[in-house]
Scaffold this motif. Structure first.
Motif, PDB file in Angstrom:
ATOM      1  N   LYS A  17       0.839  -1.201   0.000  1.00 35.14           N
ATOM      2  CA  LYS A  17       0.000   0.000   0.000  1.00 35.14           C
ATOM      3  C   LYS A  17       0.869   1.243   0.000  1.00 35.14           C
ATOM      4  O   LYS A  17       1.956   1.263   0.550  1.00 35.14           O
ATOM      5  CB  LYS A  17      -0.885  -0.004   1.229  1.00 35.14           C
ATOM      6  CG  LYS A  17      -2.130  -0.844   1.033  1.00 35.14           C
ATOM      7  CD  LYS A  17      -3.125  -0.493   2.116  1.00 35.14           C
ATOM      8  CE  LYS A  17      -3.903  -1.717   2.525  1.00 35.14           C
ATOM      9  NZ  LYS A  17      -3.152  -2.676   3.312  1.00 35.14           N
ATOM     10  N   GLY A  18       0.339   2.240  -0.638  1.00 37.45           N
ATOM     11  CA  GLY A  18       1.019   3.525  -0.563  1.00 37.45           C
ATOM     12  C   GLY A  18       0.629   4.177   0.738  1.00 37.45           C
ATOM     13  O   GLY A  18       0.663   3.570   1.776  1.00 37.45           O
ATOM     14  N   GLY A  19       0.210   5.397   0.630  1.00 42.25           N
ATOM     15  CA  GLY A  19      -0.259   6.074   1.837  1.00 42.25           C
ATOM     16  C   GLY A  19       0.863   6.818   2.501  1.00 42.25           C
ATOM     17  O   GLY A  19       2.034   6.506   2.340  1.00 42.25           O
ATOM     18  N   LYS A  20       0.460   7.815   3.252  1.00 45.41           N
ATOM     19  CA  LYS A  20       1.459   8.681   3.861  1.00 45.41           C
ATOM     20  C   LYS A  20       1.913   8.119   5.197  1.00 45.41           C
ATOM     21  O   LYS A  20       1.160   7.467   5.904  1.00 45.41           O
ATOM     22  CB  LYS A  20       0.858  10.072   4.055  1.00 45.41           C
ATOM     23  CG  LYS A  20       0.601  10.807   2.736  1.00 45.41           C
ATOM     24  CD  LYS A  20       0.154  12.206   3.043  1.00 45.41           C
ATOM     25  CE  LYS A  20      -0.108  13.109   1.876  1.00 45.41           C
ATOM     26  NZ  LYS A  20       0.173  12.719   0.544  1.00 45.41           N
ATOM     27  N   GLU A  49       5.102  12.698   6.968  1.00 46.94           N
ATOM     28  CA  GLU A  49       4.536  13.367   5.796  1.00 46.94           C
ATOM     29  C   GLU A  49       3.383  14.259   6.182  1.00 46.94           C
ATOM     30  O   GLU A  49       2.963  15.129   5.420  1.00 46.94           O
ATOM     31  CB  GLU A  49       4.042  12.338   4.787  1.00 46.94           C
ATOM     32  CG  GLU A  49       5.155  11.776   3.961  1.00 46.94           C
ATOM     33  CD  GLU A  49       4.644  10.745   2.977  1.00 46.94           C
ATOM     34  OE1 GLU A  49       4.083  11.132   1.951  1.00 46.94           O
ATOM     35  OE2 GLU A  49       4.819   9.540   3.258  1.00 46.94           O
ATOM     36  N   PHE A  74      15.489  14.024  -1.104  1.00 51.08           N
ATOM     37  CA  PHE A  74      14.772  12.860  -1.588  1.00 51.08           C
ATOM     38  C   PHE A  74      15.148  11.562  -0.882  1.00 51.08           C
ATOM     39  O   PHE A  74      14.317  10.759  -0.498  1.00 51.08           O
ATOM     40  CB  PHE A  74      15.051  12.743  -3.078  1.00 51.08           C
ATOM     41  CG  PHE A  74      14.536  11.510  -3.674  1.00 51.08           C
ATOM     42  CD1 PHE A  74      13.181  11.360  -3.873  1.00 51.08           C
ATOM     43  CD2 PHE A  74      15.393  10.475  -3.996  1.00 51.08           C
ATOM     44  CE1 PHE A  74      12.692  10.202  -4.403  1.00 51.08           C
ATOM     45  CE2 PHE A  74      14.905   9.317  -4.516  1.00 51.08           C
ATOM     46  CZ  PHE A  74      13.546   9.174  -4.723  1.00 51.08           C
ATOM     47  N   ARG A  75      16.475  11.375  -0.690  1.00 53.75           N
ATOM     48  CA  ARG A  75      16.947  10.138  -0.080  1.00 53.75           C
ATOM     49  C   ARG A  75      16.324   9.967   1.306  1.00 53.75           C
ATOM     50  O   ARG A  75      15.971   8.863   1.721  1.00 53.75           O
ATOM     51  CB  ARG A  75      18.474  10.172   0.034  1.00 53.75           C
ATOM     52  CG  ARG A  75      19.078   8.879   0.501  1.00 53.75           C
ATOM     53  CD  ARG A  75      20.548   8.807   0.117  1.00 53.75           C
ATOM     54  NE  ARG A  75      21.371   9.728   0.865  1.00 53.75           N
ATOM     55  CZ  ARG A  75      22.039   9.397   1.972  1.00 53.75           C
ATOM     56  NH1 ARG A  75      21.978   8.182   2.435  1.00 53.75           N
ATOM     57  NH2 ARG A  75      22.761  10.290   2.595  1.00 53.75           N
ATOM     58  N   MET A  89      12.868   8.563   1.297  1.00 52.42           N
ATOM     59  CA  MET A  89      12.870   7.101   1.149  1.00 52.42           C
ATOM     60  C   MET A  89      13.165   6.431   2.479  1.00 52.42           C
ATOM     61  O   MET A  89      12.534   5.450   2.864  1.00 52.42           O
ATOM     62  CB  MET A  89      13.965   6.675   0.154  1.00 52.42           C
ATOM     63  CG  MET A  89      13.579   6.775  -1.284  1.00 52.42           C
ATOM     64  SD  MET A  89      14.927   6.206  -2.332  1.00 52.42           S
ATOM     65  CE  MET A  89      14.554   4.468  -2.469  1.00 52.42           C
ATOM     66  N   ARG A  97      10.272   6.795   5.002  1.00 52.52           N
ATOM     67  CA  ARG A  97       9.154   5.938   4.614  1.00 52.52           C
ATOM     68  C   ARG A  97       9.408   4.508   5.065  1.00 52.52           C
ATOM     69  O   ARG A  97       8.552   3.871   5.661  1.00 52.52           O
ATOM     70  CB  ARG A  97       9.009   5.944   3.094  1.00 52.52           C
ATOM     71  CG  ARG A  97       8.373   7.179   2.567  1.00 52.52           C
ATOM     72  CD  ARG A  97       6.992   6.873   1.999  1.00 52.52           C
ATOM     73  NE  ARG A  97       6.381   8.119   1.567  1.00 52.52           N
ATOM     74  CZ  ARG A  97       6.720   8.722   0.434  1.00 52.52           C
ATOM     75  NH1 ARG A  97       7.616   8.176  -0.366  1.00 52.52           N
ATOM     76  NH2 ARG A  97       6.144   9.850   0.103  1.00 52.52           N
ATOM     77  N   ARG A 102       7.083   2.602   7.704  1.00 51.69           N
ATOM     78  CA  ARG A 102       6.206   1.570   7.176  1.00 51.69           C
ATOM     79  C   ARG A 102       6.403   0.236   7.871  1.00 51.69           C
ATOM     80  O   ARG A 102       5.638  -0.691   7.684  1.00 51.69           O
ATOM     81  CB  ARG A 102       6.462   1.372   5.688  1.00 51.69           C
ATOM     82  CG  ARG A 102       5.618   2.264   4.857  1.00 51.69           C
ATOM     83  CD  ARG A 102       6.137   2.263   3.456  1.00 51.69           C
ATOM     84  NE  ARG A 102       5.730   3.486   2.797  1.00 51.69           N
ATOM     85  CZ  ARG A 102       4.553   3.641   2.219  1.00 51.69           C
ATOM     86  NH1 ARG A 102       3.692   2.648   2.204  1.00 51.69           N
ATOM     87  NH2 ARG A 102       4.227   4.776   1.663  1.00 51.69           N
TER      88      ARG A 102
END
Ligand code: ADP
Ligand code: MG
Lengths: 795, 237
Positions: free
Chosen positions: A406-409, A413, A424-425, A428, A431, A435
């Motif tokens: 699943k995606g999702g924040k 975020e 950006f790194r 990642m 996340r 998660r």
């Protein structure tokens, strides 16, 4: 029933995860090893102590008197609750050994002429009992004899009262009274068998030499009820009935330093033998849960297929539980082997401090069994999460590919201000962390635990160093301390100054007193100091000098608390030497010190309290540099009134050797073990995320990411999680150090919790080393990952 | 077409996989030139060595024998590090199963490619080019297959590569979505002048390329040109 195919699958699965297997087994091995070794040593030590105390009749109580005729002993024997008594002479001595610069402090203890069982008996290690023909025969404490190269047949000189005697060593012996060879007077922390001697002499000879013909100065006894309350009642009776003989001191034998240290050590062992293994095994079980959840997720189609083929949930459950069981088994066996070895090593170490007969590492089958059971139990607990998923999985559902991730924040975020600014790194990385909350928490917890353990270990050595430098460098400045048997007037101090090597002297009067305030009562040593004290400058715990009033007492906070006193109150004080009359003294102040029960007064004031104009029984001195101490020591030891000579630097070196080294080794081992927790859990949690994200790694490689680029993403994850773990760990470490300092503090002294900022940094650095080691393995795996193959496989 | 310039040439390349005791030859003596700016389609049945060839061209693997040269450089002479740089700066790759990172949004999946390079397109611009500017914040799981493949094209594009390699890019898509993707690729080739190499087992697709190389049993069997290539709208299967 073992399914051969499933067993083969199990072994292959394990082999594929050899890094996980090895690191997990290692953590379990350490945990179980700690349990096996410490539980084993506990039983060796407590068993040996129990037998020793019993067989050699370690007493329950001790009464020190000025002079008690032999019939007084009979009287005590007739008291209720008294089971057996023995009168003896216990006299401090200076021993002069050939070839030794300074005389050695010691005690002389009387023993019956013939070897008959008595209380506080001795165990002959070499030579024989007294021959009965020669008065001047001595049996020496075995450790003391060995340290000084003395054997039956050696001759030594000893000073008793004012006479030096030449004695023939006939034997060497151990006694339950001196398991931890330390002067019963206390004041010392580490045993120094070379520097503290115990001499056993015939009763008649010792009575004669100490002017105690037909009398004793100590009564030791066994009680029917040896509880503290019962003995307090007995002591009351003894004090009342034996008052004419000058009862100086009544004490429980278990409160003697030797017995106290031994008991504290056993308590410590008991606690550590449960706490340490628990920490390791809980971490291992949590990490195993992370691994097993991943394995079950990875094998969901396999599980579905097996179920479709008719395997029951039970057999699937058993299959996955077996992974834990195997780790538990290997870790348990490793732990038993390592633990049994460590038990032997610990016993050897303990023997340097504690002298006990038949203190050997024994093979305890039941402890092994318990260790193995604990190991298996924790390891099986470690499979719970995974097994639960596996058992619940419906075959039809399991055969379908897993629902897309699943995606999702994630949490951070939700703070767009922060998130938008993030490179950006780091997006990642955050996340991935958020998660997998369980995995990340396990990692945080493991690194927290490891950090806290490492920090508290480092802080312990600092505390010890701090205490030593506080006592031996900040408070004491004298080169030597000479103790006198009885308080002397000012001429003795002056006389000492006349010695050519002495540059400076300072007298002190130490008086044991009973302090009383209504129902509150405590026996302490009151220290009388001269006005401008320079050689001994007591400090409070913040390092400020304690100001001694002209009149009245300054008490430590702890003592004031026990006695329920505050500045301005008056205390009833009865000195145990001199006039021994009760007097009233004002409390002028209280101070917070490391030494729990201290009381200070001006030397003139204290002298008056014991009925003297001016008296001192301790003389401290500084020597000119580079002069041999030999000449003055020669002159001093002949003085009948000298009972002890102590050199400050020697005492410090001795303490450092015995404690410093042992402590250093123990702490290094502790740091290593704690580091392995960090290493193992970081390695395993990262391995799991690597295995989940192999495809991602492959994709990144195609996009032109180098192994180093990719490692940076994984190590970034580790970095965040472990920085959180380490920071929390440092906070917990400080708390742990504080609570350890409380646990180690006794009424007698306070163990300071030392928190140096640079230690916090060092602790974090050590953690970084262990974590980097794990990351290095991860980097290697990323570099050698067959990413093209990974991409070819369709999940 | 004017003067043809070779940007990559494959000369007598063989690739043999060792599977325990047996050797599996995936490519045998394959020879092929790729021209700058062309749309080349390699077509052949499953297992004929297409992917193997594409992986070699893309610098993801090394040949057992033969040489592959990109402009002046021989790929097999490059170190692992330089091969990584080659992939990073020269090649854009598009997979059958998109290989998007599930925990990143569409936009972030594009950013992944430009993180490590200098000469790049703006990721949002790339997404706009594939018509996904409105889905930038969606995660792969929230996108259809065709949309995911478009993200993957945007990703390949954003690194500003010399050529784009596509391994069965429509293999998992229905006709409608497939044509959409192929149209995008043709656009890239025509408007951005990117060299595109596309492999497929579907001969219907081969109509849209400038040239078609037929691969059989690991070697290039024949090469033909489509004069002119068929517009994407007209193909069907
Ligand atoms: N890593 C590998 N190990 C062994 N054999 C492989 C490997 N990769 C591909 N092959 C074999 O090489 C041959 C060509 O494969 P591939 O290039 O993937 O074909 P295509 O993409 O045309 O379907 C096939 O027979 C395949 O089984
Ligand atoms: Mg293929």
């Amino acid at each position: 029933m073992v399914n051969r195919i499933l067993l083969r699958k199990l072994l292959r699965d394990l082999l594929q995860r050899k890094w996980s297997l090895v690191s997990l087994c290692l953590i379990v091995t350490i945990g179980i090893g700690c349990y096996i070794s410490m539980a084993g040593v506990y039983r060796d030590l407590s068993g040996s102590k129990k037998r020793y105390y019993q067989n050699y009749r370690f007493p329950d109580f001790i009464v020190d008197l000025k002079r008690a005729p032999e019939w007084a002993v009979e009287e005590v024997a007739s008291f209720p609750n008294v089971r057996a008594v023995r009168g003896r002479v216990n006299f401090s001595t200076l021993i002069d050994l050939p070839g030794k610069d300074e005389p050695i402090s010691g005690v002389s203890i009387s023993m019956p002429e013939t070897n008959t069982p008595v209380l506080n008996d001795i165990l002959l290690m070499s030579g024989t009992w007294f021959s009965g023909e020669n008065d001047k025969e001595v049996i020496l404490n075995d450790a003391f004899a060995q340290e000084n190269g003395l054997y039956p047949g050696s001759r030594i000189k000893a000073l008793l009262l004012d006479k030096q005697h030449e004695l023939l060593v006939v034997g060497t012996a151990k006694s339950p009274e001196f398991v931890y060879l330390i002067s019963p007077g206390g004041g010392e922390l580490a045993p120094d068998p070379a520097r503290f001697g115990v001499m056993y002499l015939t009763e008649r000879f010792l009575q004669e030499s100490c002017e105690l013909e037909g009398a004793f100065n100590q009564i030791i006894g066994l009680a029917h009820d040896s509880s503290r309350t019962a003995l307090t009642a007995t002591f009351g009776l003894i004090k009342e009935k034996l008052d004419p003989y000058g009862v100086l001191n009544t004490s429980l034998a278990e409160d003697q330093p030797s017995a106290r240290y031994l008991a504290d050590e056993l308590t410590g062992l008991k606690i550590t033998s449960t706490v340490m293994p628990s920490i390791f095994l809980i971490v291992a079980a949590l990490v195993l849960n992370v691994i097993m959840s991943r394995m079950v997720a990875q094998q969901r189609t396999v599980i579905g297929t097996l179920k479709a083929l008719g395997y029951s949930s039970g057999s699937i459950t058993r299959h996955y539980v077996s992974y834990g069981a195997i780790i538990g088994l290997i870790g348990g066996l490793g732990g038993i082997a390592f633990g049994y070895w460590a038990q032997g090593a610990l016993v050897t170490l303990y023997r340097e401090f504690y002298t006990l007969p038949d203190f050997e590492p024994h093979f305890y089958f039941d402890i092994f069994l318990i260790g193995m059971a604990i190991s298996l139990a924790f390891a099986v607990l470690g499979t719970l999460k995974g097994v639960h998923h596996a058992a619940l999985l419906e075959p039809a559902e399991a055969m379908r590919p897993p629902p897309p991730e699943k995606g999702g924040k994630v949490l951070p975020e939700r703070i767009p201000f922060f998130w938008r600014r993030l490179p950006f790194r780091w997006k990642m990385i955050l996340r991935a962390i958020f998660r997998n909350p369980f995995r990340s928490s396990v990692n945080v917890l493991a690194s927290l635990v490891a950090t806290a353990l490492i920090f508290s270990a480092l802080s312990m050595t600092d505390s010890l160093d701090y205490l030593m430098s506080y006592e031996f460098e900040k408070v004491s400045h004298q080169d030597i301390t000479v103790s006198l048997r009885d308080p002397k007037d000012i001429t003795t101090t002056r006389e000492m100054l006349l010695l050519p090597t002495i540059s400076e002297t300072e007298p002190q009067l130490a008086v044991a007193c009973d302090l009383k305030n209504g129902p509150y009562q405590k026996r302490v040593g009151v220290m009388g100091l001269v006005r401008n004290n320079r050689l001994y400058t007591p400090l409070d715990k913040d390092g400020n000098p304690i100001v001694i009033p002209e009149r009245g007492l300054v008490l430590s906070k702890k003592l004031a608390e026990i006695l329920n006193l505050a500045p301005g109150d008056t205390v009833t004080l009865r000195p145990l030497i001199g006039l021994r009359k009760e007097v009233l003294s004002p409390i002028v102040g209280t101070v917070d010190t490391f030494l729990g029960l201290s009381a200070y007064a001006n030397i003139n004031y204290l002298s008056n309290l014991i009925g003297e104009e001016w008296a001192a029984n301790v003389i401290m001195g500084n020597t000119f540099q580079r002069t041999s101490e030999r000449s003055f020591l020669d002159k001093l030891k002949l003085r009948p009134t000298v009972t002890g000579i102590r050199e400050r630097t020697r005492a410090l070196i001795q303490l450092d050797e015995t404690f410093g080294e042992t402590m250093g080794t123990m702490m290094s081992i502790m740091v290593l073990f704690a580091g392995l927790i960090a290493f193992g859990s970081v390695l395993n949690t990262t391995l799991v995320s690597l295995s989940e994200r192999q495809r991602e790694v492959g994709t990144l490689r195609v996009l032109g990411y180098s192994p180093a680029n990719i490692s940076r993403i994984f190590s970034g994850e580790s970095l965040v999680v472990n920085v959180v773990g380490i920071l929390l760990g440092l906070v917990f470490g400080i708390l742990l150090a504080k609570s350890l300092s409380l646990a180690y503090s006794t009424e007698l002294y306070r163990f300071p919790a030392i928190v140096y900022p640079w230690r916090l940094v060092m602790c974090a650095a050590i953690m970084v080393v262990f974590i980097s080691a794990a990351q290095l393995i991860i980097y290697r795996l990323i570099r050698t990952l067959k990413w093209l193959e990974v991409l070819k496989i369709m999940e | 077409m004017e003067k043809k310039q070779i940007i990559l040439s494959v000369k007598s390349v063989s690739k043999i996989y060792r599977m325990g005791e047996v050797d599996v030859p995936a490519l045998r003596d394959a020879t092929l030139d790729i021209y700058d700016g062309e749309f080349l389609i390699i077509v052949g049945p499953s297992g004929s060595g297409k992917s193997t060839l594409l992986n070699l061209i893309g610098g993801m693997d090394r040949p057992t024998r033969g040489r592959i040269s990109f402009q002046e450089t021989v790929l097999s002479d490059l170190s692992d590090k330089d091969l990584t740089l080659y992939r990073r700066n020269r090649v854009g790759f598009i997979f059958q199963f998109y290989n998007l990172i599930p925990t990143l949004t569409a936009l972030e999946n594009v950013q992944v490619a430009i993180e490590i390079t200098q000469d790049t397109l703006d990721p949002m611009e790339s997404l706009t080019m594939v018509g996904l500017q409105d889905r930038a914040d969606h995660f792969p799981a929230q996108l259809s297959g065709g949309e995911q493949q478009r993200v993957s094209i945007a990703r390949a594009l954003s690194g500003n590569p010399d050529f784009i390699l596509c391994d069965e890019p429509t293999g998992a898509l229905d006709l409608e979505a497939s044509k959409n993707i192929l149209g995008l690729l043709v656009d890239l080739n025509q408007k951005l002048k990117k060299t595109v190499v596309l492999i497929t087992h579907n001969s219907a697709i081969s109509e849209i390329g400038h040239r078609v190389a037929l691969i059989r049993d690991g070697s290039i069997h024949s090469i033909r040109s489509n004069e002119p290539p068929k517009p994407v709208e007209q193909i069907s299967w």
